[in-house]
Design an enzyme around this catalytic site. Structure first.
Site, PDB file in Angstrom:
ATOM      1  N   GLU A   4       0.792  -1.237   0.000  1.00 45.99           N
ATOM      2  CA  GLU A   4       0.000   0.000   0.000  1.00 45.99           C
ATOM      3  C   GLU A   4       0.822   1.284   0.000  1.00 45.99           C
ATOM      4  O   GLU A   4       0.644   2.148   0.854  1.00 45.99           O
ATOM      5  CB  GLU A   4      -0.930   0.013   1.225  1.00 45.99           C
TER       6      GLU A   4
HETATM    7  C1  TNX Z   1      -4.641  -3.934   4.638  1.00 42.54           C
HETATM    8  S1  TNX Z   1      -3.033  -6.319   4.166  1.00 42.54           S
HETATM    9  C2  TNX Z   1      -3.361  -3.804   5.158  1.00 42.54           C
HETATM   10  C3  TNX Z   1      -3.194  -3.523   6.590  1.00 42.54           C
HETATM   11  C4  TNX Z   1      -4.505  -3.311   7.277  1.00 42.54           C
HETATM   12  C5  TNX Z   1      -5.494  -4.330   6.801  1.00 42.54           C
HETATM   13  C6  TNX Z   1      -6.799  -4.285   7.515  1.00 42.54           C
HETATM   14  C7  TNX Z   1      -1.959  -5.333   4.056  1.00 42.54           C
HETATM   15  C8  TNX Z   1      -0.738  -5.849   3.506  1.00 42.54           C
HETATM   16  N1  TNX Z   1      -2.209  -4.074   4.457  1.00 42.54           N
HETATM   17  O1  TNX Z   1      -2.369  -2.402   6.771  1.00 42.54           O
HETATM   18  O2  TNX Z   1      -4.299  -3.415   8.651  1.00 42.54           O
HETATM   19  O3  TNX Z   1      -5.711  -4.147   5.428  1.00 42.54           O
HETATM   20  O4  TNX Z   1      -7.598  -5.369   7.168  1.00 42.54           O
END
Ligand code: TNX
Length: 511
Positions: free
Chosen positions: A336
């Site tokens: 992300e």
């Molecule tokens: C996505 S999964 C994220 C996390 C969040 C999560 C909540 C991922 C690699 N990144 O930072 O905590 O969703 O479900």
């Protein structure tokens, strides 16, 4: 692929003579139902005969066994205490198991690294494996063959017995993991150890700790003390946070090792880094630290990846954590990232791969890292639609953590209070009823190292909250990772039979 075979014999029914006047029917012994999860590969059980440990039962290990085997003997003794009072006894090499014994036998003819065999007769039990890990899994199966009262160590007058029979068993995948997010909220070491003990019952062998994110930095870095002094001081909602000292982390890792679980540390970067940015101004392009963050937004933070001055800091972090992590993996996150250009991002991931490798570790990153120029030894952790197939094509391995199946922070259904539901509602059946081998197009079963279920902790505070979302879905994940031939109906019945065991262990299961 061997087909699972379960033969359940019902204890002999009392014979009744037709001539005699109708006597009240003798109580029938309940048929023995196998509750073992993950379902073993090959099971033959004859419950008409039983093995019952008593105060004269001895646990025996081979004379040639190492100290880890001896520890397994002590571990089994604790499980069966106070019924078995004597310490494990060593056998002369090549000696055979005596009557009324439980023999933990290292046997070079058992092939798999985690394979075990279990043979139960009315007079003794033999667990054999080539490795101590195999013996440990044999002990977990043995434990689950006993009634759930085995989990009530101090209970007076409990009757422990297991049916006779033979089990041979080995796992489908080498990676059977859970991730705990200790960054959004901090969980103290005793709670992590409690998770480790409960995961081990289901033959989970990887614990991934998400140690740094926007909201908190949770591991002591001696050369950069501000990371914990500042970054470790808060959490989502503004609580007091916390962190593991290196000694506490080592203690967690050692406890996990005693349960045959490898710890994977994750420091998420280059995004999800606000806690680090707030702690060390030089990680920011303007040399100014932002304030700490206690909300739950994602994607707003990034390291100043074009600045040479950040790399000695990252090297210190990777070096110190690698030095106290005996396992071969280091997870760099990589998810992300919205604040960098794609070329900036890819160059950063490649540079981190060199740093991680220089510290003797294999890199792991979330699915987004797949397009970087990765070594086949690096592993990609799939969580949403991504390019994992690129990594499979270069001969790399993929860990499957699809959010719509395995995200333990997804709510069970619309009535669940804890957790989130951005990837959907994930019932116990949804989490269980799918096949890793056919899940991702372009990623063949041979490229899949296994499965891992992440538990993100934005909405969780106390260990009971974590347990509520983790159990029982993690038990299903354990079976996906271990068992080749499985089906939902069989699993659902065995899971029902595990309910008393979960209660006996005090696990706050959500369903
Ligand atoms: C996505 S999964 C994220 C996390 C969040 C999560 C909540 C991922 C690699 N990144 O930072 O905590 O969703 O479900």
């Amino acid at each position: 692929m061997k087909k699972s075979r379960i033969i359940l014999a019902i204890a002999a029914l009392a014979a009744c003579s037709p001539q005699k006047p109708a006597a009240p029917p003798a109580p029938q012994p309940a048929p023995y139902e196998l509750s073992v999860i993950p379902l073993p590969q090959n099971v033959q059980i004859d419950a008409s005969q039983r093995f019952r440990p008593d105060t004269l039962t001895t646990i025996v290990i081979d004379a040639a066994a190492d100290s880890s085997t001896a520890s397994l003997g002590a571990y089994l003794q604790t499980l069966l205490s106070p019924i078995i009072r004597t310490a494990p006894v060593r056998l002369a090499s090549g000696g055979s198991a005596s009557a009324n014994s439980i023999h933990l036998r290292l046997d070079p003819s058992v092939s798999g690294d985690e394979e075990y065999r279990l043979a139960v007769t009315p007079s003794n039990v033999v667990v054999s494996a080539r490795t101590n890990a195999g013996l440990f899994y044999g002990i977990q199966t043995l434990r689950q063959l006993f009634p759930s009262s085995i989990e009530h160590r101090a209970a007076v007058g409990r009757r422990l017995w297991i049916p006779t029979g033979q089990i041979t068993d080995s796992p489908r995948y080498e990676w059977r993991g859970m991730m705990i997010d200790v960054s959004r909220h901090f969980l103290p070491p005793r709670d992590i150890k409690r998770f480790i003990d409960n995961l081990a019952l289901y033959k989970i062998n990887r614990l991934h700790l998400h140690l740094a994110d926007d909201q908190g930095w949770r591991i002591e870095i001696k050369s950069r003390p501000s990371l914990t002094a500042i970054g470790g001081s808060t959490q989502v909602g503004g609580g007091s946070g916390g962190f593991y000292t290196q000694d506490e982390y080592k203690d967690i890792v050692a406890h996990a090792a005693s349960r045959y679980i490898t710890v994977i540390p994750e420091i998420d970067m280059p995004g999800h880094t606000n806690a680090a940015l707030a702690s060390i101004p030089e990680l920011n392009c303007d040399n100014v630290s932002p304030p700490l963050y206690t909300g739950i937004r994602v994607g707003f933070s990034a390291l100043c990846v074009d600045s040479a001055r950040i790399y000695p800091i990252l090297e210190d972090i990777v070096r110190e954590i690698s030095a106290i992590t005996p396992g071969p993996y280091f997870h760099i996150g990589g998810d992300e990232v919205t604040k960098l250009t794609h070329p900036q991002y890819l160059a950063f991931i490649e540079r981190m791969q060199s740093i991680v490798n220089a510290n003797g570790k294999r890199m792991i990153g979330w699915g987004e890292i797949a397009p970087a120029n990765l070594s086949p030894a690096t592993m990609v952790q799939h969580w949403k639609k991504d390019s994992s197939f690129l990594h499979a094509a270069r001969g790399g391995r993929v860990i499957l953590s699809p959010s719509a199946k395995l995200y333990l922070d997804m709510q069970y259904d619309t009535t669940t209070t804890l957790g989130l539901h951005w990837a959907g509602y994930v019932s116990v059946q949804t989490a269980y009823d799918w096949d890793p081998a056919t899940f991702l197009s372009g990623v063949a079963d041979t490229a899949i190292i296994g499965v891992e279920a992440p538990l993100w902790a934005e909405s969780l505070i106390k260990v009971e909250d974590y347990e509520y979302l983790a159990f029982p879905r993690i038990i299903g994940v354990a079976e996906i990772g271990w068992t080749r031939q499985r089906n939902w109906d069989g699993f659902a019945r065995r899971l029902q039979l595990q309910d008393e065991r979960l209660k006996a262990l005090g696990i706050n299961a959500g369903r």
